[in-house]
Design a protein around this motif. Structure first.
Motif, PDB file in Angstrom:
ATOM      1  N   THR A 160      11.179  11.740 -14.588  1.00  0.00           N
ATOM      2  CA  THR A 160      12.278  10.833 -14.250  1.00  0.00           C
ATOM      3  C   THR A 160      11.772   9.393 -14.271  1.00  0.00           C
ATOM      4  O   THR A 160      10.569   9.139 -14.373  1.00  0.00           O
ATOM      5  CB  THR A 160      12.842  11.125 -12.840  1.00  0.00           C
ATOM      6  OG1 THR A 160      11.909  10.651 -11.863  1.00  0.00           O
ATOM      7  CG2 THR A 160      13.113  12.606 -12.643  1.00  0.00           C
ATOM      8  N   ALA A 161      12.696   8.466 -14.121  1.00  0.00           N
ATOM      9  CA  ALA A 161      12.321   7.046 -14.058  1.00  0.00           C
ATOM     10  C   ALA A 161      11.476   6.741 -12.824  1.00  0.00           C
ATOM     11  O   ALA A 161      10.800   5.711 -12.782  1.00  0.00           O
ATOM     12  CB  ALA A 161      13.587   6.180 -14.049  1.00  0.00           C
ATOM     13  N   MET A 162      11.456   7.630 -11.848  1.00  0.00           N
ATOM     14  CA  MET A 162      10.651   7.411 -10.648  1.00  0.00           C
ATOM     15  C   MET A 162       9.166   7.624 -10.887  1.00  0.00           C
ATOM     16  O   MET A 162       8.341   7.329 -10.015  1.00  0.00           O
ATOM     17  CB  MET A 162      11.145   8.316  -9.519  1.00  0.00           C
ATOM     18  CG  MET A 162      12.515   7.947  -8.975  1.00  0.00           C
ATOM     19  SD  MET A 162      12.616   6.233  -8.370  1.00  0.00           S
ATOM     20  CE  MET A 162      11.478   6.294  -6.982  1.00  0.00           C
ATOM     21  N   ARG A 163       8.810   8.115 -12.064  1.00  0.00           N
ATOM     22  CA  ARG A 163       7.387   8.287 -12.369  1.00  0.00           C
ATOM     23  C   ARG A 163       6.657   6.942 -12.400  1.00  0.00           C
ATOM     24  O   ARG A 163       5.427   6.895 -12.319  1.00  0.00           O
ATOM     25  CB  ARG A 163       7.218   9.014 -13.699  1.00  0.00           C
ATOM     26  CG  ARG A 163       7.708   8.255 -14.922  1.00  0.00           C
ATOM     27  CD  ARG A 163       7.606   9.108 -16.181  1.00  0.00           C
ATOM     28  NE  ARG A 163       8.231   8.480 -17.332  1.00  0.00           N
ATOM     29  CZ  ARG A 163       7.641   7.581 -18.106  1.00  0.00           C
ATOM     30  NH1 ARG A 163       6.405   7.186 -17.848  1.00  0.00           N
ATOM     31  NH2 ARG A 163       8.276   7.070 -19.149  1.00  0.00           N
ATOM     32  N   ASP A 192       7.510  -0.098   0.550  1.00  0.00           N
ATOM     33  CA  ASP A 192       6.113  -0.309   0.192  1.00  0.00           C
ATOM     34  C   ASP A 192       5.756   0.232  -1.193  1.00  0.00           C
ATOM     35  O   ASP A 192       4.763  -0.209  -1.786  1.00  0.00           O
ATOM     36  CB  ASP A 192       5.198   0.348   1.233  1.00  0.00           C
ATOM     37  CG  ASP A 192       5.297  -0.322   2.585  1.00  0.00           C
ATOM     38  OD1 ASP A 192       5.619  -1.523   2.613  1.00  0.00           O
ATOM     39  OD2 ASP A 192       5.080   0.359   3.602  1.00  0.00           O
ATOM     40  N   CYS A 193       6.531   1.203  -1.707  1.00  0.00           N
ATOM     41  CA  CYS A 193       6.109   1.849  -2.960  1.00  0.00           C
ATOM     42  C   CYS A 193       7.227   2.008  -3.986  1.00  0.00           C
ATOM     43  O   CYS A 193       6.975   2.482  -5.094  1.00  0.00           O
ATOM     44  CB  CYS A 193       5.500   3.217  -2.667  1.00  0.00           C
ATOM     45  SG  CYS A 193       6.652   4.417  -1.933  1.00  0.00           S
ATOM     46  N   GLY A 194       8.460   1.648  -3.635  1.00  0.00           N
ATOM     47  CA  GLY A 194       9.570   1.933  -4.534  1.00  0.00           C
ATOM     48  C   GLY A 194      10.098   0.739  -5.282  1.00  0.00           C
ATOM     49  O   GLY A 194       9.521  -0.352  -5.271  1.00  0.00           O
ATOM     50  N   PRO A 195      11.232   0.917  -5.949  1.00  0.00           N
ATOM     51  CA  PRO A 195      11.869  -0.166  -6.716  1.00  0.00           C
ATOM     52  C   PRO A 195      12.241  -1.347  -5.830  1.00  0.00           C
ATOM     53  O   PRO A 195      12.435  -1.196  -4.615  1.00  0.00           O
ATOM     54  CB  PRO A 195      13.125   0.504  -7.295  1.00  0.00           C
ATOM     55  CG  PRO A 195      12.839   1.973  -7.257  1.00  0.00           C
ATOM     56  CD  PRO A 195      11.966   2.187  -6.067  1.00  0.00           C
TER      57      PRO A 195
END
Length: 771
Positions: A160-163, A192-195
């Motif tokens: 997915t785009a979350m990779r 802290d780690c996402g879009p």
């Protein structure tokens, strides 16, 4: 991962279950894990190309209870379509795990549509002590992006785009915790780690990031600016729905003179201040699909909308925030906003930031974007209450991909849809999957989006070979594209595809009488059809009857100008005597030179094609009643007739339907009805009562034709049955007459559902050829 030992008892069993349906991306594996642990079973569960594969081992009673609970307790929005069971030899496994996905085999699992923010995530979003407080991309196993971010099946983060976003230690701990709502949530992320958000100017310069980007976008909207927002499946254009200057400017820049804009409000309470909402409509608004719902405006509106939001329209297309970003935006604004597709009128919406900056700088003042890629574009779904059911008019975000069971679909078919409201469908392995709305194929940008969508559908489901089904019209782009896609092209008659769409959705076998009414469709005799009665059984179709044909002076020009269509209809009614009639006020709408041109066209049949279209008959009535002489969008004139009829306090009685023999078929003669409408309008009879009478005449005509055909099952299909008043009246009359009535509900009744019927037709045809 922690394992739980099984009880060491006699009569141990081990079984394998291959589960198909909507079981990926919905927390199904965590559900299976908890169920197995509660029953003290060993084994594993994992995603696979066809859905979810699992094995459980333990005492026979526990295994049996597990199977019963698996179906009974399946959490929404998961949906089990089938389970294949296999008995295995026990191997003594003493714990239960969630295993790595099996990426072998052909992908056939249902891809879940994108899901609106759930109540639990919303509570966290606005909780100041939560670590995801005001994070615009909060999700869990029950909500968030699915179809729009998936690159391949099985559904795992790596596909997915979350990779692009590696989970931080805190998110990783939640991902591995069976007690967490985010246990194996592939979209899991945090600040802290996402879009992240960014605000850009028209030149692409980044003006602000994160919370400041949102705050500055909010301030701009308060000041009347137009903001392009990157949503779940593409860009939307937002502006203050109360501000007439801002809304009128958006219309001017977008090139959309009159077609209604959708409106977003922050909560159901806000919606109730603007529109009337039934229980079913309320359920639709608040569902995981979070569609646009067409709702009746309140006269005592708490917050009046700008007149340009929906000029001349008693309905408002309303939606609630579908994503955390929308939720934050609406909470900060506190007032309704126009939320329309990020495009110029007729084009597909812009999808990524570069495309938006290239195509929308003349429309938007600012761009609120983010860095999560949109893999598969998807527009907003549009629905309407018709005959007590919320009905899809555009199948997109939250509904598509839409899976329909179809046992006849044994060989792969890619159906390419129609020219207007294009959407694709893929049929194989006992199912038809309808993809999301693409748009009108007259535009170069839409054709490029169509080509991308073909590749997306074939790639996601791994169906590369097979036939290509298309509309029978030889001039459509989709028809020409079919031969480039497959060496087995199956042209499908337009109106038959509409009937088969209804049949496929409702699981019908023939015989069925299809009443198929729309604007235009290529007829099997080369003329323009659109007011058809078709008897369908298997792949066989017979035209039972149709509306009496009339000419469209100017062809496509008549489609844009109902006054021209009305002249064609009146000429069929009065002949050449039309031009000397003093009681036809419509003639005054044309200059002498225009009258001469139209007279010549109709007398010689030059650039004046014949049509049997019910949609064009609606246009003619709209013009005769003075409701609409020229249109700026598809269906505008027909909508005006429906709205007038809805406002009627009485129904003007019109002559009963007349059927005339024409060889092996019948013609439904509308001339006595139209003459009565024209003459009554000239006498000053209420326009609303005449519009209501017209709807009654149409419904009565369908009943009379059903009685003549003697077929118990009647399918209502085609764009005219987006008209709630017509559909409800026709269904009521048919049911009173003892007929069983079916229509599209999840599949759009307009050309957005054609691909479903095309896939069903091709499957039947191929079975005949192969057998």
């Amino acid at each position: 991962m922690e394992s739980v030992p099984c009880l060491d008892v006699q009569n141990v069993q081990r079984i394998r279950l291959d589960v198909s349906g909507a079981v990926q991306g919905v927390g199904f594996r965590p559900f299976v894990y908890r169920l197995a642990v509660e029953e003290g079973l060993g084994g594993f569960v994992r995603n696979a190309g066809g859905g979810v594969a699992l094995e459980v081992e333990g005492p026979a009673g526990a295994v049996e209870r597990f199977q019963i609970r698996l179906r009974r307790e399946t959490p929404g929005p998961a949906n089990i379509q089938g389970i294949v069971r296999q008995r295995l030899e026990p191997d003594g496994q003493q714990g239960f795990t969630i295993g790595y996905s099996d990426i072998g085999g052909a992908p056939s699992a249902s891809i879940l549509p994108d899901l609106a923010m759930c109540a639990a995530c919303r509570a966290e979003l606005f909780d100041p002590v939560n670590r995801r407080y005001r994070y615009p991309f909060i999700t869990c196993t029950h909500c968030g992006p699915r179809y729009s971010i998936i690159e391949a099946i099985p559904y795992d983060r790596a596909r997915t785009a979350m990779r692009h976003f590696a989970m931080c230690p805190a998110c990783q701990a939640e991902y591995g915790d069976p007690a967490s709502r985010r246990f194996h949530a592939e979209t899991n992320a945090c600040p802290d780690c996402g879009p992240q958000l960014a605000l850009q100017g028209r030149d692409g310069e980044v003006l602000a990031r994160r919370d400041e980007a949102l705050a500055r976008a909010v301030q701009a909207l308060r000041e009347g600016a137009i903001v392009a927002l990157k949503g779940l499946g593409g860009f939307q254009l937002l502006t203050d729905a109360r501000n007439e200057t801002a809304v009128a400017l958006l219309r001017q820049r977008k090139g959309r003179p009159a077609k209604p804009f959708a409106v977003m409000v922050g909560s159901l309470g806000d919606a109730l201040g603007l529109v009337h909402v039934s229980d079913a409509e309320r359920e639709a608004l608040m569902s995981p699909a979070a569609p646009i719902v067409l709702l009746r405006s309140r006269d005592d509106c708490a917050t009046p909308l700008a007149p340009s939001v929906a000029p001349g329209n008693p309905d408002i297309g309303l939606m609630l925030p579908a994503t955390p970003l929308h939720g934050l935006l609406m909470e900060a604004l506190g007032f309704p906003v126009v939320a329309t597709s990020g495009n110029r009128s007729g084009e597909p919406m812009a999808v990524d930031g570069d495309e938006a900056l290239a195509r929308l700088p003349g429309i938007a003042d600012l761009f609120l974007t983010h860095n999560r890629p949109i893999v598969n574009p998807v527009d907003d779904t549009v629905t309407r209450m018709i005959a007590g059911r919320v009905t899809a008019l555009r199948c997109a975000r939250g509904m598509a991909p839409l899976v329909l069971a179809n046992p006849k679909q044994t060989r792969p078919v890619l159906a390419l849809g129609g020219h207007m409201k294009n959407a694709l469908a893929l049929g194989w392995d006992g199912q038809i999957v309808l993809g999301p709305h693409i748009g009108d194929m007259a535009h170069t940008e839409t054709r490029a989006a169509f080509t991308r969508s073909v590749e997306i559908m074939r790639s996601l489901y791994g169906v590369r070979s097979g036939a290509a089904a298309c509309d029978a019209h030889p001039g459509y782009h989709t028809t020409r594209a079919a031969s480039a896609i497959s060496d087995r092209v199956c042209p499908v008659p337009h109106h038959l595809a509409h009937v088969l769409s209804v049949m496929a959705e409702n699981g019908l076998e023939g015989p069925v009488l299809g009443a198929v009414w729309d604007g235009t469709g290529f007829g099997e005799d080369g003329t323009v059809w659109g007011g058809e009665f078709l008897a369908v059984e298997g792949a066989a179709c017979r035209r039972v009857a149709h509306l009496l044909p009339f000419r469209l002076p100017g062809g496509e020009a008549a489609v844009r100008e109902p006054r021209r269509t009305a002249i064609g209809v009146l000429h069929t009614l009065y002949g050449d005597a039309l031009w000397d009639r003093e009681d036809v006020a419509l003639l005054a709408a044309f200059a002498p030179g225009e009258q001469s041109m139209l007279r010549n066209m109709l007398a010689r049949g030059i650039n004046a094609p014949l049509t049997s279209s019910a949609g064009r008959l609606f246009d003619a009535v709209a013009a005769v009643l003075g409701l609409c002489q020229r249109t700026t969008f598809d269906g505008e004139a027909a909508m005006a007739v429906e709205f007038a009829a809805r406002a009627a306090s009485a129904v003007h009685a019109l002559p009963s339907p007349v059927m005339m023999p024409e060889g092996d078929t019948l013609q439904l003669d509308w001339r006595p009805m139209l003459a009565a409408i024209a003459e009554a309008a000239a006498r000053g009879v209420s326009v609303a009562s005449l519009a209501a009478g017209f709807h009654h005449w149409l419904a009565d005509s369908i009943l009379e034709m059903a009685r003549h055909a003697g077929i118990a099952q009647v399918a209502l299909g085609g764009g005219c049955f987006q008209n709630a008043l017509l559909t409800e009246r026709a269904m009521a009359r048919l049911q009173e007459g003892g007929f069983r009535v079916y229509r599209n509900i999840r599949v759009p009744p307009n050309d957005g559902g054609l691909a479903v019927g095309q896939a069903a037709y091709a499957a039947r045809r191929m079975d005949e050829v192969m057998d």
